[in-house]
Design a protein around this motif. Structure first.
Motif, PDB file in Angstrom:
ATOM      1  N   HIS A 201       0.792  -1.087  -0.032  1.00  0.00           N
ATOM      2  CA  HIS A 201      -0.103  -0.100   0.034  1.00  0.00           C
ATOM      3  C   HIS A 201       0.797   1.217  -0.065  1.00  0.00           C
ATOM      4  N   LEU A 202       0.522   2.288  -0.699  1.00  0.00           N
ATOM      5  CA  LEU A 202       1.177   3.570  -0.940  1.00  0.00           C
ATOM      6  C   LEU A 202       0.254   4.491  -0.808  1.00  0.00           C
ATOM      7  N   ASP A 203       0.411   5.573  -0.021  1.00  0.00           N
ATOM      8  CA  ASP A 203      -0.315   6.731  -0.017  1.00  0.00           C
ATOM      9  C   ASP A 203       0.486   7.873   0.112  1.00  0.00           C
ATOM     10  N   ALA A 204      -0.078   8.726  -0.510  1.00  0.00           N
ATOM     11  CA  ALA A 204       0.325  10.338  -0.644  1.00  0.00           C
ATOM     12  C   ALA A 204      -0.538  11.397  -0.220  1.00  0.00           C
ATOM     13  N   GLU A 205      -0.449  12.421   0.589  1.00  0.00           N
ATOM     14  CA  GLU A 205      -1.715  13.026   0.667  1.00  0.00           C
ATOM     15  C   GLU A 205      -1.134  14.670   1.288  1.00  0.00           C
ATOM     16  N   THR A 206      -1.787  15.503   0.743  1.00  0.00           N
ATOM     17  CA  THR A 206      -1.517  17.015   1.195  1.00  0.00           C
ATOM     18  C   THR A 206      -2.819  17.583   1.688  1.00  0.00           C
TER      19      THR A 206
ATOM     20  N   ALA B 224      -7.638   3.713 -11.672  1.00  0.00           N
ATOM     21  CA  ALA B 224      -7.486   2.626 -12.696  1.00  0.00           C
ATOM     22  C   ALA B 224      -7.353   1.483 -11.490  1.00  0.00           C
ATOM     23  N   ARG B 225      -7.050   0.469 -12.168  1.00  0.00           N
ATOM     24  CA  ARG B 225      -6.866  -0.946 -11.154  1.00  0.00           C
ATOM     25  C   ARG B 225      -5.763  -0.339 -10.014  1.00  0.00           C
ATOM     26  N   HIS B 226      -6.172  -0.547  -8.870  1.00  0.00           N
ATOM     27  CA  HIS B 226      -5.191  -0.330  -7.627  1.00  0.00           C
ATOM     28  C   HIS B 226      -4.853   1.051  -7.629  1.00  0.00           C
ATOM     29  N   LEU B 227      -5.503   2.015  -8.334  1.00  0.00           N
ATOM     30  CA  LEU B 227      -5.314   3.392  -8.142  1.00  0.00           C
ATOM     31  C   LEU B 227      -6.549   4.183  -7.715  1.00  0.00           C
ATOM     32  N   TYR B 228      -6.379   5.007  -6.744  1.00  0.00           N
ATOM     33  CA  TYR B 228      -7.230   5.622  -6.084  1.00  0.00           C
ATOM     34  C   TYR B 228      -7.212   7.256  -5.845  1.00  0.00           C
ATOM     35  N   LEU B 229      -8.144   7.920  -6.118  1.00  0.00           N
ATOM     36  CA  LEU B 229      -7.980   9.409  -5.595  1.00  0.00           C
ATOM     37  C   LEU B 229      -9.208   9.961  -4.829  1.00  0.00           C
ATOM     38  N   GLN B 230      -8.713  10.577  -3.714  1.00  0.00           N
ATOM     39  CA  GLN B 230      -9.549  10.901  -2.542  1.00  0.00           C
ATOM     40  C   GLN B 230      -9.617  12.264  -2.346  1.00  0.00           C
ATOM     41  N   PRO B 231     -10.510  13.084  -3.167  1.00  0.00           N
ATOM     42  CA  PRO B 231     -10.762  14.559  -2.262  1.00  0.00           C
ATOM     43  C   PRO B 231     -11.333  14.530  -0.982  1.00  0.00           C
ATOM     44  N   ASP B 232     -10.905  15.555  -0.058  1.00  0.00           N
ATOM     45  CA  ASP B 232     -11.859  15.257   1.304  1.00  0.00           C
ATOM     46  C   ASP B 232     -11.872  16.699   1.699  1.00  0.00           C
ATOM     47  N   ILE B 233     -13.283  17.085   2.608  1.00  0.00           N
ATOM     48  CA  ILE B 233     -13.645  18.294   3.218  1.00  0.00           C
ATOM     49  C   ILE B 233     -14.031  18.051   4.425  1.00  0.00           C
TER      50      ILE B 233
ATOM     51  N   GLY C  77     -15.044  28.869  17.817  1.00  0.00           N
ATOM     52  CA  GLY C  77     -14.654  29.225  16.554  1.00  0.00           C
ATOM     53  C   GLY C  77     -14.791  27.925  15.788  1.00  0.00           C
ATOM     54  N   HIS C  78     -14.351  28.115  14.211  1.00  0.00           N
ATOM     55  CA  HIS C  78     -14.469  26.898  13.516  1.00  0.00           C
ATOM     56  C   HIS C  78     -13.396  26.948  12.308  1.00  0.00           C
ATOM     57  N   GLN C  79     -13.040  25.954  11.602  1.00  0.00           N
ATOM     58  CA  GLN C  79     -12.122  25.960  10.675  1.00  0.00           C
ATOM     59  C   GLN C  79     -12.771  24.995   9.524  1.00  0.00           C
ATOM     60  N   TRP C  80     -12.211  25.097   8.328  1.00  0.00           N
ATOM     61  CA  TRP C  80     -12.376  24.216   7.173  1.00  0.00           C
ATOM     62  C   TRP C  80     -10.923  23.712   6.803  1.00  0.00           C
ATOM     63  N   VAL C  81     -10.949  22.283   6.851  1.00  0.00           N
ATOM     64  CA  VAL C  81      -9.792  21.602   6.186  1.00  0.00           C
ATOM     65  C   VAL C  81      -9.930  20.900   4.974  1.00  0.00           C
ATOM     66  N   ALA C  82      -9.188  21.071   3.907  1.00  0.00           N
ATOM     67  CA  ALA C  82      -9.288  20.178   2.950  1.00  0.00           C
ATOM     68  C   ALA C  82      -8.177  19.469   2.429  1.00  0.00           C
ATOM     69  N   GLY C  83      -8.243  18.213   1.792  1.00  0.00           N
ATOM     70  CA  GLY C  83      -7.027  17.661   1.470  1.00  0.00           C
ATOM     71  C   GLY C  83      -7.226  16.703   0.378  1.00  0.00           C
ATOM     72  N   LEU C  84      -6.126  15.997  -0.233  1.00  0.00           N
ATOM     73  CA  LEU C  84      -6.331  15.377  -1.534  1.00  0.00           C
ATOM     74  C   LEU C  84      -5.501  14.132  -1.207  1.00  0.00           C
ATOM     75  N   ARG C  85      -5.867  12.928  -1.368  1.00  0.00           N
ATOM     76  CA  ARG C  85      -4.893  11.765  -0.974  1.00  0.00           C
ATOM     77  C   ARG C  85      -5.055  10.879  -2.266  1.00  0.00           C
ATOM     78  N   VAL C  86      -3.910  10.511  -2.598  1.00  0.00           N
ATOM     79  CA  VAL C  86      -3.695   9.169  -3.677  1.00  0.00           C
ATOM     80  C   VAL C  86      -3.112   7.978  -2.749  1.00  0.00           C
ATOM     81  N   HIS C  87      -4.033   7.020  -3.289  1.00  0.00           N
ATOM     82  CA  HIS C  87      -3.872   5.521  -2.679  1.00  0.00           C
ATOM     83  C   HIS C  87      -3.463   4.480  -3.851  1.00  0.00           C
ATOM     84  N   ILE C  88      -2.559   3.739  -3.560  1.00  0.00           N
ATOM     85  CA  ILE C  88      -2.195   2.862  -4.420  1.00  0.00           C
ATOM     86  C   ILE C  88      -2.054   1.555  -3.689  1.00  0.00           C
ATOM     87  N   GLU C  89      -2.872   0.371  -4.182  1.00  0.00           N
ATOM     88  CA  GLU C  89      -2.661  -0.944  -3.378  1.00  0.00           C
ATOM     89  C   GLU C  89      -2.568  -1.860  -4.453  1.00  0.00           C
ATOM     90  N   HIS C  90      -1.698  -2.942  -4.070  1.00  0.00           N
ATOM     91  CA  HIS C  90      -1.630  -4.251  -4.748  1.00  0.00           C
ATOM     92  C   HIS C  90      -1.508  -5.509  -3.787  1.00  0.00           C
TER      93      HIS C  90
END
Length: 330
Positions: free
Chosen positions: A6-11, A297-306, A317-330
């Motif tokens: 499993h490989l993950d990259a997130e910002t 694609a097969r084994h490749l996922y993109l996950q936008p998050d809010i 108070g409050h806050q908004w957090v946004a992120g984008l994660r790429v997930h690869i699994e095999h």
């Protein structure tokens, strides 16, 4: 022998309200190997598990957001370690397992919430905030066992070392005792449900490591198909740990997951969740999250998050957090 990778990259970062406008990034990998002793021609019912895990992060998410319920279940300080090294033996309806393990692999798990990024939808913050337990990013030495009781009932219990990052003797700095009873029901092609009820106690070896702590938790999950054969699921989870010394006294979370919402993209998943941590002497922190998992694609996922977080860290108070994660699994 089977393997997985499993490989993950997130910002992610705060895009509105309280919190520093600073992007945080994470890259992580898991490489696992499982050996089934029966398939290897040795003996029945045995299984060896080995997992290596590494992570590199840029930025401190806790400092940026100042939240109790961390917006990413992936973020942690940099590490590279053997994350699991265990042996499991099945004995008829029962099993025993021991080694280096994560408590949350088997206790207080909510499978329906698996796509949500906020850490509170994994293991309840009444456990992670009030007790130094063997879970991500620091597993620990543990011993557990379980038994299938029939009619959908099962039970499991275990003990793990306290202060798992130290790894200085099995119970040198205390012990976490945990037990759970599960009940499953339903039909394979229609509605299914699972109820989990658990209790835990952290026993410190000396007062220098802090006070003892304990608590209860519960998880309820449902899965069903609608008339268009879309897969639906929902969950309700909670935790309670009322000791006066605990920073988080209670927790409740709920959500819904839909797969196949778009008929042309049957593997995509939309998950919505809401969670609230009741803080000691501070306003409760509430999280609302939406994440969409696209299979590129097969084994490749993109996950936008809010995520919208009310009273982060117990501060008004409050806050908004946004992120984008790429997930690869095999």
């Amino acid at each position: 022998m089977s393997t997985s990778l499993h490989l993950d990259a997130e910002t992610l970062g705060v895009i509105g309200g309280k919190g520093a406008r600073q992007a945080v990034s994470v890259a992580a990998f898991q490489a696992a190997l499982t050996l089934d002793t029966a398939q290897a021609g040795w003996w029945q019912g045995g299984q060896f598990d080995l997992m290596l895990m590494g992570l590199r992060s840029h930025g401190n998410l806790q400092t940026v957001t100042n939240t109790v319920q961390l917006p990413s279940n992936l973020w942690a300080p940099n590490f590279l370690r053997v994350y699991q090294l265990s042996y499991r033996q099945q004995f008829g309806p029962g099993f025993v397992q021991g080694g280096i393990m994560d408590v949350n692999n088997t206790f207080d798990t909510t499978g329906v919430a698996g796509h949500l990024h906020n850490a509170s939808f994994g293991i309840a913050p009444t456990l992670t905030s009030n007790a130094n337990i063997a879970t991500y990013p620091n597993p620990g030495l543990g011993l557990m066992g379980g038994l299938a009781l029939g009619n959908g009932w099962s039970a499991q219990a275990g003990v793990w070392q306290g202060d798992p990052p130290g790894m200085t003797g099995a119970l040198h700095r205390g012990a976490l005792w945990i037990a759970e009873a599960d009940r499953s029901w339903g039909e394979a092609e229609h509605t299914q449900g699972t109820l989990k009820l658990g209790a835990w106690h952290l026993q410190q070896s000396t007062a220098a490591y802090g006070p003892d702590s304990d608590g209860l938790y519960a998880v309820n999950e449902w899965r069903w198909k609608d008339a268009d054969r879309r897969d639906w699921a929902a969950f309700l989870q909670g935790g309670w740990s009322p000791a006066a010394s605990n920073p988080v006294l209670g927790y409740i979370g709920a959500g819904v997951r839909i797969q196949g919402l778009n008929a042309t993209r049957p593997a995509d998943v939309l998950t919505l969740g809401v969670a609230q941590a009741r803080l000691n002497s501070l306003p409760s922190e509430t999280v609302i999250e939406a994440v969409y998992s696209l299979q590129l694609a097969r084994h490749l996922y993109l996950q936008p998050d809010i995520q919208h977080i009310q009273n982060p860290g117990g501060e008004s108070g409050h806050q908004w957090v946004a992120g984008l994660r790429v997930h690869i699994e095999h």
